[in-house]
Design an enzyme around this catalytic site. Structure first.
Site, PDB file in Angstrom:
ATOM      1  N   GLU A 127     -26.556   3.093 109.284  1.00 30.80           N
ATOM      2  CA  GLU A 127     -27.059   4.069 108.411  1.00 30.80           C
ATOM      3  C   GLU A 127     -26.434   5.175 108.471  1.00 30.80           C
ATOM      4  O   GLU A 127     -25.523   5.659 109.402  1.00 30.80           O
ATOM      5  CB  GLU A 127     -28.449   4.364 108.632  1.00 30.80           C
ATOM      6  CG  GLU A 127     -29.299   3.026 108.738  1.00 30.80           C
ATOM      7  CD  GLU A 127     -30.782   3.418 109.095  1.00 30.80           C
ATOM      8  OE1 GLU A 127     -31.123   4.354 109.635  1.00 30.80           O
ATOM      9  OE2 GLU A 127     -31.593   2.443 109.044  1.00 30.80           O
ATOM     10  N   GLY A 129     -26.988   8.170 109.401  1.00 32.64           N
ATOM     11  CA  GLY A 129     -27.428   8.847 110.744  1.00 32.64           C
ATOM     12  C   GLY A 129     -27.291   8.255 112.001  1.00 32.64           C
ATOM     13  O   GLY A 129     -27.363   8.572 112.978  1.00 32.64           O
ATOM     14  N   GLY A 131     -24.710   5.001 113.481  1.00 26.27           N
ATOM     15  CA  GLY A 131     -23.814   4.155 113.584  1.00 26.27           C
ATOM     16  C   GLY A 131     -23.794   3.464 114.811  1.00 26.27           C
ATOM     17  O   GLY A 131     -24.327   2.376 114.936  1.00 26.27           O
ATOM     18  N   SER A 132     -22.976   4.296 115.793  1.00 30.59           N
ATOM     19  CA  SER A 132     -22.990   3.608 117.091  1.00 30.59           C
ATOM     20  C   SER A 132     -24.538   3.235 117.705  1.00 30.59           C
ATOM     21  O   SER A 132     -24.521   2.399 118.327  1.00 30.59           O
ATOM     22  CB  SER A 132     -22.088   4.477 118.104  1.00 30.59           C
ATOM     23  OG  SER A 132     -20.606   4.619 117.618  1.00 30.59           O
ATOM     24  N   ILE A 157     -21.416  -0.601 103.976  1.00 33.76           N
ATOM     25  CA  ILE A 157     -21.704  -2.163 103.697  1.00 33.76           C
ATOM     26  C   ILE A 157     -20.390  -2.930 102.968  1.00 33.76           C
ATOM     27  O   ILE A 157     -20.423  -2.781 101.731  1.00 33.76           O
ATOM     28  CB  ILE A 157     -23.096  -2.295 102.932  1.00 33.76           C
ATOM     29  CG1 ILE A 157     -24.228  -1.451 103.810  1.00 33.76           C
ATOM     30  CG2 ILE A 157     -23.539  -3.887 103.226  1.00 33.76           C
ATOM     31  CD1 ILE A 157     -24.695  -1.744 105.058  1.00 33.76           C
ATOM     32  N   ARG A 268      18.945  -3.198 108.803  1.00 36.56           N
ATOM     33  CA  ARG A 268      19.257  -1.722 108.935  1.00 36.56           C
ATOM     34  C   ARG A 268      20.471  -1.428 109.730  1.00 36.56           C
ATOM     35  O   ARG A 268      20.424  -1.773 111.017  1.00 36.56           O
ATOM     36  CB  ARG A 268      17.906  -1.242 109.155  1.00 36.56           C
ATOM     37  CG  ARG A 268      17.972   0.342 109.486  1.00 36.56           C
ATOM     38  CD  ARG A 268      17.977   0.972 108.078  1.00 36.56           C
ATOM     39  NE  ARG A 268      18.086   2.421 108.276  1.00 36.56           N
ATOM     40  CZ  ARG A 268      18.651   3.480 107.179  1.00 36.56           C
ATOM     41  NH1 ARG A 268      18.850   2.946 106.134  1.00 36.56           N
ATOM     42  NH2 ARG A 268      18.576   4.743 107.413  1.00 36.56           N
ATOM     43  N   GLY A 340      11.815   6.659 107.899  1.00 34.54           N
ATOM     44  CA  GLY A 340      11.213   7.269 106.871  1.00 34.54           C
ATOM     45  C   GLY A 340      10.895   6.228 105.745  1.00 34.54           C
ATOM     46  O   GLY A 340       9.817   6.265 105.164  1.00 34.54           O
ATOM     47  N   GLU A 363     -17.596  -2.994 113.277  1.00 35.54           N
ATOM     48  CA  GLU A 363     -18.349  -3.907 114.274  1.00 35.54           C
ATOM     49  C   GLU A 363     -18.300  -3.370 115.496  1.00 35.54           C
ATOM     50  O   GLU A 363     -18.077  -4.019 116.584  1.00 35.54           O
ATOM     51  CB  GLU A 363     -17.502  -5.239 114.098  1.00 35.54           C
ATOM     52  CG  GLU A 363     -17.788  -6.005 112.798  1.00 35.54           C
ATOM     53  CD  GLU A 363     -17.982  -7.309 112.831  1.00 35.54           C
ATOM     54  OE1 GLU A 363     -18.063  -7.973 113.879  1.00 35.54           O
ATOM     55  OE2 GLU A 363     -17.675  -8.105 111.625  1.00 35.54           O
TER      56      GLU A 363
HETATM   57  N1  CAA Z   1     -27.228  -9.955 123.423  1.00 38.56           N
HETATM   58  C1  CAA Z   1     -28.709  -9.988 123.492  1.00 38.56           C
HETATM   59  N2  CAA Z   1     -29.480  -8.903 123.829  1.00 38.56           N
HETATM   60  C2  CAA Z   1     -28.839  -7.668 123.847  1.00 38.56           C
HETATM   61  C3  CAA Z   1     -27.370  -7.556 123.532  1.00 38.56           C
HETATM   62  C4  CAA Z   1     -26.723  -8.684 123.463  1.00 38.56           C
HETATM   63  N3  CAA Z   1     -25.509  -8.622 123.346  1.00 38.56           N
HETATM   64  N4  CAA Z   1     -27.229  -6.385 123.780  1.00 38.56           N
HETATM   65  C5  CAA Z   1     -28.301  -5.680 124.198  1.00 38.56           C
HETATM   66  N5  CAA Z   1     -29.284  -6.640 124.206  1.00 38.56           N
HETATM   67  C6  CAA Z   1     -30.619  -6.060 124.313  1.00 38.56           C
HETATM   68  C7  CAA Z   1     -30.678  -5.557 125.805  1.00 38.56           C
HETATM   69  O1  CAA Z   1     -30.971  -6.597 126.624  1.00 38.56           O
HETATM   70  C8  CAA Z   1     -32.393  -4.841 125.523  1.00 38.56           C
HETATM   71  O2  CAA Z   1     -33.187  -5.520 125.565  1.00 38.56           O
HETATM   72  P1  CAA Z   1     -34.295  -5.471 126.961  1.00 38.56           P
HETATM   73  O3  CAA Z   1     -34.841  -3.941 127.003  1.00 38.56           O
HETATM   74  O4  CAA Z   1     -35.378  -6.582 126.781  1.00 38.56           O
HETATM   75  O5  CAA Z   1     -33.330  -5.784 128.141  1.00 38.56           O
HETATM   76  C9  CAA Z   1     -32.031  -4.324 124.106  1.00 38.56           C
HETATM   77  O6  CAA Z   1     -31.185  -5.348 123.364  1.00 38.56           O
HETATM   78  C10 CAA Z   1     -31.459  -3.010 123.751  1.00 38.56           C
HETATM   79  O7  CAA Z   1     -30.327  -2.894 124.427  1.00 38.56           O
HETATM   80  P2  CAA Z   1     -29.722  -1.471 124.904  1.00 38.56           P
HETATM   81  O8  CAA Z   1     -30.624  -0.884 125.865  1.00 38.56           O
HETATM   82  O9  CAA Z   1     -28.159  -2.004 125.510  1.00 38.56           O
HETATM   83  O10 CAA Z   1     -29.487  -0.817 123.438  1.00 38.56           O
HETATM   84  P3  CAA Z   1     -28.688   0.652 122.874  1.00 38.56           P
HETATM   85  O11 CAA Z   1     -29.568   1.258 122.270  1.00 38.56           O
HETATM   86  O12 CAA Z   1     -28.311   1.466 124.363  1.00 38.56           O
HETATM   87  O13 CAA Z   1     -27.461   0.139 122.460  1.00 38.56           O
HETATM   88  C11 CAA Z   1     -24.959  -0.493 122.032  1.00 38.56           C
HETATM   89  C12 CAA Z   1     -26.396  -0.610 122.684  1.00 38.56           C
HETATM   90  C13 CAA Z   1     -24.123  -1.575 122.447  1.00 38.56           C
HETATM   91  C14 CAA Z   1     -24.608   0.801 122.014  1.00 38.56           C
HETATM   92  C15 CAA Z   1     -25.391  -0.998 120.418  1.00 38.56           C
HETATM   93  O14 CAA Z   1     -26.262   0.101 119.773  1.00 38.56           O
HETATM   94  C16 CAA Z   1     -24.155  -1.509 119.628  1.00 38.56           C
HETATM   95  O15 CAA Z   1     -23.569  -2.410 119.983  1.00 38.56           O
HETATM   96  N6  CAA Z   1     -23.853  -0.085 118.954  1.00 38.56           N
HETATM   97  C17 CAA Z   1     -22.648  -0.495 117.891  1.00 38.56           C
HETATM   98  C18 CAA Z   1     -23.136  -0.876 116.660  1.00 38.56           C
HETATM   99  C19 CAA Z   1     -22.396  -1.834 115.906  1.00 38.56           C
HETATM  100  O16 CAA Z   1     -21.416  -2.607 116.228  1.00 38.56           O
HETATM  101  N7  CAA Z   1     -22.382  -1.775 114.625  1.00 38.56           N
HETATM  102  C20 CAA Z   1     -21.374  -2.537 113.612  1.00 38.56           C
HETATM  103  C21 CAA Z   1     -22.127  -2.749 112.243  1.00 38.56           C
HETATM  104  S1  CAA Z   1     -21.434  -4.067 111.456  1.00 38.56           S
HETATM  105  C22 CAA Z   1     -19.908  -3.486 110.732  1.00 38.56           C
HETATM  106  O17 CAA Z   1     -19.460  -2.760 111.045  1.00 38.56           O
HETATM  107  C23 CAA Z   1     -19.543  -4.476 109.994  1.00 38.56           C
HETATM  108  C24 CAA Z   1     -19.154  -4.274 108.325  1.00 38.56           C
HETATM  109  O18 CAA Z   1     -19.627  -4.714 107.438  1.00 38.56           O
HETATM  110  C25 CAA Z   1     -17.998  -3.084 108.190  1.00 38.56           C
END
Ligand code: CAA
Length: 381
Positions: A127, A129, A131-132, A157, A268, A340, A363
């Site tokens: 979204e 606000g 991303g990560s 998206i 080259r 260049g 991703e």
């Molecule tokens: N598999 C299963 N469960 C998982 C998991 C995984 N890989 N990773 C986390 N979880 C679970 C955790 O175990 C936790 O559950 P419990 O509390 O029951 O144990 C829950 O999910 C929350 O996990 P975290 O506490 O680790 O969550 P967090 O808020 O700290 O976030 C993060 C973790 C890794 C930073 C995550 O937010 C992340 O990956 N962020 C990046 C987002 C991303 O990749 N976006 C890409 C969008 S898609 C795109 O870009 C494609 C396009 O079209 C361009």
């Protein structure tokens, strides 16, 4: 024993994808890079050649390729044009949550049609606000009678403008954090769904990137994947399976840049000899080649871990971090070898450098990959 020899079937897949990349994608890549036009024709041909929807299981009419086989195909596609490759892969990213968490009925309704006819699906997590910090999302659903109402916006998206179907992550209660997140399947034609800004990107310009808006969209309950609150895990499990494909895309882009740099260095001439004769250039090419090879092996290992059913989050993140950083370094060095000429659009390497940058961002940024790796590492020792 570990073998690195591909099977005959894998070699055939690689050859099909390689020919498609050279014959269909390469000639059209500069046009789509320049105009940012969506490559409908290439998508149609890719669908007909069996090079899209690689993850759809056989019982739903797809090829049901293992992640390793998907990597072998995707490296070639990215070598052809990674922007087009991103659009080709977007269906797999959007359909994987349904394949992982959908009921048999949901898979028939929301996955099978993609194996039968060229259709597009998009994955909506990010979204403006958030991303990560994906779990902080604000797009929300609330229960109203016999349905949910969806409101909010998703950005970055891929294929969102052309998509027929959207896999959307939203919260049912922000106070619950990740445990309040739900995954739903939205029909793009539903009243209240609209396409916002089309992004004018630096690279990967053949892929479409838009904002999607949702205003009081009525979502029947049977479009929820899994249970309420399971959406975040579904999203993370999906990304575990798709990050190796981003990683191998980096390998494909880097391989293309390396090939261009080697050929150019032999043509080259400076100081009366081809620049390939200078150790300064040879060492750059040698490092580029070693990094491409290392990235491919790490990515194949991550794919093998997933296919073997082993916990693979850390390996997917290893592969994504290393291979996409390799893509950035190798494409930047290829521009340097061209000097260049590398900096102008008449030659192919500046496009590769612009395309590579996005691989370090989408991703999950490579900083987020390090977060995933570090958390896992700290649990182990
Ligand atoms: N598999 C299963 N469960 C998982 C998991 C995984 N890989 N990773 C986390 N979880 C679970 C955790 O175990 C936790 O559950 P419990 O509390 O029951 O144990 C829950 O999910 C929350 O996990 P975290 O506490 O680790 O969550 P967090 O808020 O700290 O976030 C993060 C973790 C890794 C930073 C995550 O937010 C992340 O990956 N962020 C990046 C987002 C991303 O990749 N976006 C890409 C969008 S898609 C795109 O870009 C494609 C396009 O079209 C361009």
């Amino acid at each position: 024993m570990i073998g690195f020899e591909l099977s005959d079937d894998q070699k055939a897949l690689q050859e099909t994808a390689r020919k498609f990349a050279r014959n269909e994608m390469w000639p059209k890549a500069p046009h789509h890079d320049k105009t940012s036009e969506f490559p409908h024709e290439i998508m149609k041909k890719a669908f007909e050649a069996g090079l899209m929807n690689l993850s759809i299981p056989q019982d739903l009419g797809g090829p049901g390729f293992a992640i390793l086989d998907q990597c072998i195909i995707t490296e070639e596609i990215a070598y052809g044009c990674v922007g087009m490759g991103t659009s080709m892969m977007a269906n797999d990213l959007a359909l994987t949550p349904i394949i992982l968490a959908g009921t048999p009925e949901q898979k028939q309704r929301f996955v099978k049609p993609f194996a039968e006819k060229l259709k597009y699906a998009s994955f909506g997590l990010t979204e403006p606000g958030h991303g990560s910090d994906a779990a902080g999302m604000e797009t929300r659903i609330e229960k109203k009678g016999d349905h949910y109402l969806l409101n909010g916006s998703k950005c970055w998206i891929t294929n969102g403008g052309v998509a027929d179907q959207l896999t959307v992550f939203c919260t049912i209660d922000r106070k619950l954090g990740p445990k309040g997140i739900c995954a739903i399947v939205v029909d793009k034609n539903m009243p209240g769904v609209s396409v916002g800004k089309h992004e004018d990107k630096m690279g990967q310009r053949a892929s479409e990137t838009v904002v999607l808006n949702f205003e009081d969209v009525k979502i029947p309950f049977d479009r929820l994947l899994g249970k309420e609150g399971e959406g975040f895990k579904i999203a993370m499990q999906t990304l575990d399976r798709t990050r190796p494909l981003v990683a191998i895309s980096g390998v494909g882009v880097a391989r293309a840049a390396l090939e261009h740099a080697v050929k150019y260095s032999k043509e080259r001439k400076q100081f009366g000899q081809p620049i390939s004769g200078f150790q300064g250039i040879q060492f750059m090419l040698a490092d580029m080649a070693a990094d491409v090879e290392a990235s491919r092996l790490l990515t194949w290992e991550s794919a093998w871990m997933i296919d073997a059913g082993k916990p693979a989050s850390m390996y997917s993140s290893f592969a994504k971090r290393v291979s996409t950083d390799t893509a950035m370094k190798v494409t930047t060095d290829a521009v340097q070898v061209f000097g260049g000429y590398g900096y102008v659009k008449e030659y192919p390497v500046e496009k590769l450098m612009r395309d590579a940058k996005l691989l370090q961002i989408y991703e999950g940024t490579n900083q987020i990959q390090r977060v995933v790796i570090a958390r896992e590492l700290l649990k182990q020792f």
